[in-house]
Write a protein that holds these residues in place. Structure first.
Motif, mmCIF file in Angstrom:
data_model
loop_
_atom_site.group_PDB
_atom_site.id
_atom_site.type_symbol
_atom_site.label_atom_id
_atom_site.label_comp_id
_atom_site.label_asym_id
_atom_site.label_seq_id
_atom_site.Cartn_x
_atom_site.Cartn_y
_atom_site.Cartn_z
ATOM 1 N N VAL A 123 -12.939 -27.766 -27.598
ATOM 2 C CA VAL A 123 -13.008 -26.362 -27.184
ATOM 3 C C VAL A 123 -12.390 -25.464 -28.253
ATOM 4 O O VAL A 123 -12.941 -24.405 -28.594
ATOM 5 N N LEU A 124 -11.250 -25.888 -28.796
ATOM 6 C CA LEU A 124 -10.629 -25.101 -29.867
ATOM 7 C C LEU A 124 -11.563 -24.935 -31.054
ATOM 8 O O LEU A 124 -11.614 -23.866 -31.685
ATOM 9 N N ARG A 125 -12.317 -25.977 -31.386
ATOM 10 C CA ARG A 125 -13.228 -25.915 -32.529
ATOM 11 C C ARG A 125 -14.406 -24.986 -32.261
ATOM 12 O O ARG A 125 -14.945 -24.373 -33.191
ATOM 13 N N LEU A 126 -14.814 -24.850 -31.005
ATOM 14 C CA LEU A 126 -15.915 -23.953 -30.659
ATOM 15 C C LEU A 126 -15.523 -22.476 -30.796
ATOM 16 O O LEU A 126 -16.375 -21.634 -31.088
ATOM 17 N N VAL A 127 -14.247 -22.164 -30.579
ATOM 18 C CA VAL A 127 -13.815 -20.763 -30.529
ATOM 19 C C VAL A 127 -14.137 -20.002 -31.816
ATOM 20 O O VAL A 127 -14.786 -18.945 -31.771
ATOM 21 N N PRO A 128 -13.696 -20.464 -33.009
ATOM 22 C CA PRO A 128 -14.017 -19.700 -34.222
ATOM 23 C C PRO A 128 -15.498 -19.718 -34.583
ATOM 24 O O PRO A 128 -15.948 -18.887 -35.379
#
Length: 437
Positions: A123-128
């Motif tokens: 999920v963190l990788r999807l944000v940027p």
């Protein structure tokens, strides 16, 4: 991302919302044993040390998988890895629902930890990839805090389910949510706008090693690791296993009130998350100062509760659970430090390294609390006294002390390096403060 395109903006929120729901479900599965601990001791005929082994094994698998998962996300993309995690979680919880022996239950929780490990970094990788840079600190904070709604579902509702449905039906019902989210994920979640699957470069083992070493030797990664090591473990301690027994046995609360108080930590995290995200975005130079302030608050409120003669009053326990809840959003600062310290190609693996910090600390604290409770309780009894809990909960001070020393040390190194780089490039500190720690 084109933030002026309403359709793409809406799509970004849909992608993030579905991925976040998968992470929230992972948090639910991770936290469900917190209110089932006393039931588990009866179902499997185990003591505190063996009960702690459930969470220890789950967290150990989670922590050990962070770096491999980060590498998998960098290589295969969030969509693929997140789908695998959702599937593993569903199968593992079905196994846990039907487990009738301690060994089978341990095996199931091992796979719960494995599936859990494959959610947050994705999920963190999807944000940027989906949101403009200026929004990334806030959305990242919301990811960590809103995802904790899964812990609320693992508190009061799970307490009710265990009491009314029984062990098997309660856990089986929870497991069936996974396939529904998996279908939504496969239908609507892409790795980026117009990019269904984002694949990274295939790296040989030697190149993987060099990439990991480059991430670790970046001072910002190490600072992020120690921030994440020091701030959230108290929340994990209370939410994953020992909070419910502590509040019921040591502080004399009813089961329902104890479950409600455990939910306060999540509400507090939800309230603090956006504030932490805004602070991290607007004042990056002071991110480590926020983390140190959070540790001081945790030390103060735990000292108040543990030193209170007799059972602490309800307002003091409310304060404890609120401050403990703030630790989760504070730990997200570590990921923001790592994000601004590493190139995009290493972001997931750096996040994996940082994420290890908090779960290694949580693992050690949870196990030590179980051992100390057994040590301070005569024989094989699980009737733990308030004095035994005071001894056990005090082990947290060792980890806060280590964390403060390391944060101070690496903050100094990062600031010195940043200043040298700015002087060498001829830029002003004010102009580049968006990348400092």
């Amino acid at each position: 991302m084109n933030e002026h395109d309403p359709q793409q903006t809406t799509r970004a929120w849909v992608v993030w919302g579905i991925a976040l729901a998968v992470y929230g479900l992972a948090v639910f599965h991770r936290s469900s044993l917190a209110v089932a601990g006393l039931v588990a001791t009866e179902r499997f005929g185990i003591g505190a040390g063996q009960l702690a082994t459930f969470v220890m094994l789950q967290l150990l698998v989670y922590a050990l998988m962070q770096v491999p998962v980060g590498l998998l996300v960098d290589r295969f993309g969030s969509r693929t890895v997140l789908s695998a995690g959702a599937l593993i979680l569903a199968v593992a919880q079905v196994g846990f629902a039907f487990a009738d022996s301690y060994a089978l239950a341990l095996l199931a929780r091992t796979f719960v930890g494995m599936g859990d490990a494959m959610t947050f970094i994705c999920v963190l990788r999807l944000v940027p990839s989906w949101f403009p840079r200026r929004r990334v600190p806030l959305i990242s904070q919301l990811t960590g805090t809103v995802g904790q709604l899964g812990a609320i579902a693992a508190a009061v509702p799970m307490t009710w389910a265990l009491g009314h449905l029984g062990w098997t039906r309660a856990y089986l019902t929870a497991a069936l949510i996974g396939p529904v989210l998996l279908v939504l994920l496969r239908l609507f979640v892409d790795d980026g706008p117009g990019d269904r699957h984002r694949r990274g470069t295939t790296l040989k083992p030697r190149e993987l090693g060099r990439s990991l070493m480059a991430s670790w030797y970046q001072p910002g990664t190490r600072l992020g690791f120690w921030i994440h090591f020091s701030t959230p473990f108290s929340s994990h301690l209370m939410g994953l296993l020992w909070g419910f027994p502590f509040l019921v046995t040591s502080e004399g609360l009813s089961d329902t009130l104890a479950g409600t108080l455990l939910s306060v930590t999540v509400v507090a995290a939800l309230a603090a998350g956006p504030v932490m995200g805004i602070l991290a975005g607007r004042h990056p130079w002071h991110r480590s100062t926020v983390a140190l302030t959070m540790i001081a608050a945790l030390v103060s409120v735990w000292t108040l509760v543990l030193a209170w003669p007799g059972e602490a009053p309800l307002p003091v326990l409310l304060l404890l659970m609120a401050v403990v809840g703030f630790g989760g959003p504070a730990s997200m600062i570590g990921f923001d430090v790592g994000r601004t310290s590493n190139p995009p190609a290493r972001m997931a693996s750096a996040s994996g390294i940082i994420n290890q910090g908090g779960f290694v600390a949580a693992l050690l604290v949870i196990v030590l609390v179980g051992w100390i409770l057994d040590w301070r309780t005569p024989g094989a009894s699980t009737s733990y006294t308030p004095e035994a809990f005071r001894w056990a909960m005090s082990v947290q001070y060792l980890f806060w002390g280590l964390g403060v020393v390391q944060i101070w040390r690496h903050r100094r190194d990062v600031r010195r390096r940043t200043t040298r780089e700015q002087v060498a490039s001829g830029s002003s500190m004010v102009a580049d403060r968006g990348s400092v720690r």
